[in-house]
Design a protein around this motif. Structure first.
Motif, PDB file in Angstrom:
ATOM      1  N   ALA A  33      73.091 -10.568 -89.165  1.00 43.08           N
ATOM      2  CA  ALA A  33      74.029  -9.823 -88.391  1.00 43.08           C
ATOM      3  C   ALA A  33      73.729  -8.612 -87.927  1.00 43.08           C
ATOM      4  O   ALA A  33      73.802  -7.940 -87.086  1.00 43.08           O
ATOM      5  CB  ALA A  33      75.253 -10.175 -88.938  1.00 43.08           C
ATOM      6  N   LEU A  34      73.307  -7.848 -89.074  1.00 40.24           N
ATOM      7  CA  LEU A  34      72.907  -6.463 -89.025  1.00 40.24           C
ATOM      8  C   LEU A  34      71.532  -6.159 -88.006  1.00 40.24           C
ATOM      9  O   LEU A  34      71.502  -5.180 -87.496  1.00 40.24           O
ATOM     10  CB  LEU A  34      72.510  -5.859 -90.297  1.00 40.24           C
ATOM     11  CG  LEU A  34      72.912  -4.376 -90.386  1.00 40.24           C
ATOM     12  CD1 LEU A  34      74.274  -3.987 -90.034  1.00 40.24           C
ATOM     13  CD2 LEU A  34      72.659  -3.649 -91.928  1.00 40.24           C
ATOM     14  N   LEU A  83      72.279 -15.499-102.126  1.00 35.21           N
ATOM     15  CA  LEU A  83      71.290 -15.192-101.329  1.00 35.21           C
ATOM     16  C   LEU A  83      71.699 -15.553 -99.738  1.00 35.21           C
ATOM     17  O   LEU A  83      71.204 -14.996 -98.992  1.00 35.21           O
ATOM     18  CB  LEU A  83      70.100 -15.726-101.817  1.00 35.21           C
ATOM     19  CG  LEU A  83      69.511 -15.540-103.455  1.00 35.21           C
ATOM     20  CD1 LEU A  83      68.496 -15.960-103.675  1.00 35.21           C
ATOM     21  CD2 LEU A  83      69.372 -13.908-103.181  1.00 35.21           C
ATOM     22  N   VAL A  84      72.144 -16.737 -99.640  1.00 35.43           N
ATOM     23  CA  VAL A  84      72.375 -17.409 -98.382  1.00 35.43           C
ATOM     24  C   VAL A  84      73.414 -16.231 -97.371  1.00 35.43           C
ATOM     25  O   VAL A  84      73.010 -16.095 -96.408  1.00 35.43           O
ATOM     26  CB  VAL A  84      72.846 -18.627 -98.396  1.00 35.43           C
ATOM     27  CG1 VAL A  84      73.365 -19.142 -96.940  1.00 35.43           C
ATOM     28  CG2 VAL A  84      72.129 -19.616 -99.035  1.00 35.43           C
ATOM     29  N   LEU A  85      74.449 -15.556 -98.259  1.00 30.70           N
ATOM     30  CA  LEU A  85      75.219 -14.759 -97.692  1.00 30.70           C
ATOM     31  C   LEU A  85      74.710 -13.335 -97.303  1.00 30.70           C
ATOM     32  O   LEU A  85      74.782 -12.884 -96.290  1.00 30.70           O
ATOM     33  CB  LEU A  85      76.611 -14.657 -98.283  1.00 30.70           C
ATOM     34  CG  LEU A  85      77.787 -13.721 -97.945  1.00 30.70           C
ATOM     35  CD1 LEU A  85      78.245 -14.618 -96.577  1.00 30.70           C
ATOM     36  CD2 LEU A  85      78.967 -13.676 -98.824  1.00 30.70           C
ATOM     37  N   ALA A  86      73.753 -13.000 -98.204  1.00 29.83           N
ATOM     38  CA  ALA A  86      73.028 -12.001 -98.130  1.00 29.83           C
ATOM     39  C   ALA A  86      72.066 -11.926 -96.864  1.00 29.83           C
ATOM     40  O   ALA A  86      71.994 -11.137 -96.115  1.00 29.83           O
ATOM     41  CB  ALA A  86      72.182 -11.491 -99.300  1.00 29.83           C
ATOM     42  N   PHE A  87      71.521 -13.123 -96.770  1.00 34.67           N
ATOM     43  CA  PHE A  87      70.487 -13.498 -95.379  1.00 34.67           C
ATOM     44  C   PHE A  87      71.456 -13.501 -94.325  1.00 34.67           C
ATOM     45  O   PHE A  87      71.142 -12.747 -93.008  1.00 34.67           O
ATOM     46  CB  PHE A  87      69.830 -14.896 -95.503  1.00 34.67           C
ATOM     47  CG  PHE A  87      68.992 -15.214 -94.562  1.00 34.67           C
ATOM     48  CD1 PHE A  87      67.760 -14.626 -94.482  1.00 34.67           C
ATOM     49  CD2 PHE A  87      69.186 -16.065 -93.663  1.00 34.67           C
ATOM     50  CE1 PHE A  87      66.820 -14.815 -93.350  1.00 34.67           C
ATOM     51  CE2 PHE A  87      68.444 -16.456 -92.563  1.00 34.67           C
ATOM     52  CZ  PHE A  87      67.199 -15.848 -92.407  1.00 34.67           C
ATOM     53  N   VAL A  88      72.566 -14.105 -94.144  1.00 35.78           N
ATOM     54  CA  VAL A  88      73.289 -13.973 -92.950  1.00 35.78           C
ATOM     55  C   VAL A  88      73.951 -12.761 -92.601  1.00 35.78           C
ATOM     56  O   VAL A  88      73.816 -12.380 -91.370  1.00 35.78           O
ATOM     57  CB  VAL A  88      74.589 -15.083 -93.034  1.00 35.78           C
ATOM     58  CG1 VAL A  88      75.607 -15.044 -91.883  1.00 35.78           C
ATOM     59  CG2 VAL A  88      74.010 -16.439 -93.262  1.00 35.78           C
ATOM     60  N   VAL A 102      84.227  -5.539 -94.029  1.00 35.01           N
ATOM     61  CA  VAL A 102      84.294  -3.834 -93.751  1.00 35.01           C
ATOM     62  C   VAL A 102      83.075  -3.199 -94.046  1.00 35.01           C
ATOM     63  O   VAL A 102      82.921  -2.324 -93.417  1.00 35.01           O
ATOM     64  CB  VAL A 102      85.390  -3.521 -94.702  1.00 35.01           C
ATOM     65  CG1 VAL A 102      85.580  -1.978 -94.816  1.00 35.01           C
ATOM     66  CG2 VAL A 102      86.825  -3.933 -94.255  1.00 35.01           C
ATOM     67  N   GLY A 103      82.459  -3.826 -95.092  1.00 34.84           N
ATOM     68  CA  GLY A 103      80.934  -3.319 -95.179  1.00 34.84           C
ATOM     69  C   GLY A 103      80.051  -3.116 -93.936  1.00 34.84           C
ATOM     70  O   GLY A 103      79.386  -2.342 -93.636  1.00 34.84           O
ATOM     71  N   LEU A 104      80.303  -4.516 -93.332  1.00 38.29           N
ATOM     72  CA  LEU A 104      79.214  -4.645 -92.135  1.00 38.29           C
ATOM     73  C   LEU A 104      79.819  -3.908 -91.060  1.00 38.29           C
ATOM     74  O   LEU A 104      79.008  -3.157 -90.409  1.00 38.29           O
ATOM     75  CB  LEU A 104      79.384  -6.327 -91.875  1.00 38.29           C
ATOM     76  CG  LEU A 104      78.634  -6.543 -90.773  1.00 38.29           C
ATOM     77  CD1 LEU A 104      77.130  -6.600 -91.053  1.00 38.29           C
ATOM     78  CD2 LEU A 104      79.058  -8.195 -90.307  1.00 38.29           C
TER      79      LEU A 104
END
Length: 173
Positions: free
Chosen positions: A70-71, A61-66, A24-26
């Motif tokens: 995407a953004l 960190l990995v999820l933040a990078f992915v 939802v944030g994305l």
């Protein structure tokens, strides 16, 4: 870790709820990016930092990078610009995570604001070096709005964890 006095015990966060809030944030970031207003806050950054503080083993960190990649793809920006910003933001949030949990959400705002400012400065510097695009003056409001939204979004994301698991009149917890 010893809990501060007067704090309610929280239920564990549901991984599906964490994933839903990140998606939802994305989507909110993608929709707000289409408006063209530069002063709007980065909702995904707030959600990622929130889960980095409250669930550092699930969101890292990995999820933040992915999510940053995407953004970047959605905004047609320099590939890795938002990803770098999100990774630095997440690493700073994980570094201050233990200290932040001692404070209520409103008081966390003052400690979270510099993290959002540093991440925005990093993103602006990357954009300035690579694209030679000076940030618009209205972009200075975005990190301050992100910090101002922290208590509201934090209360919203903590609400499912505050409900009683199996309430009855005998057990006080």
């Amino acid at each position: 870790m010893i809990m501060p006095a007067g704090r309610p015990l929280l239920l564990p966060a549901n991984p599906r709820f964490i994933a839903l809030t990140l998606v939802v944030g994305l989507l909110m970031n993608m929709l707000l990016g289409l408006t063209g207003w530069r002063w709007l806050p980065d909702v995904l950054a707030i959600v990622v930092v929130f889960w980095n503080v409250y669930q550092p083993r699930r969101v890292g960190l990995v999820l933040a990078f992915v999510l940053g990649l995407a953004l970047d793809v959605h905004e047609s920006a320099l590939l890795g610009q938002n990803a770098l910003s999100y990774v630095v933001l997440s690493s700073m949030a994980i570094a201050v995570q233990r200290r932040l949990l001692w404070f209520p959400l409103r008081e966390q705002t003052l400690q979270i604001a510099p993290l959002f400012v540093i991440a925005s400065l990093l993103e602006w510097a990357t954009r300035l070096i690579v694209q030679d695009a000076w940030p618009h003056w209205s972009q200075l409001f975005a990190p301050l709005m992100q910090a101002a939204l922290w208590p509201m979004i934090g209360a919203l994301l903590l609400a499912p964890q505050r409900r009683a698991f199996d309430p009855d009149n005998i057990r006080p917890l």
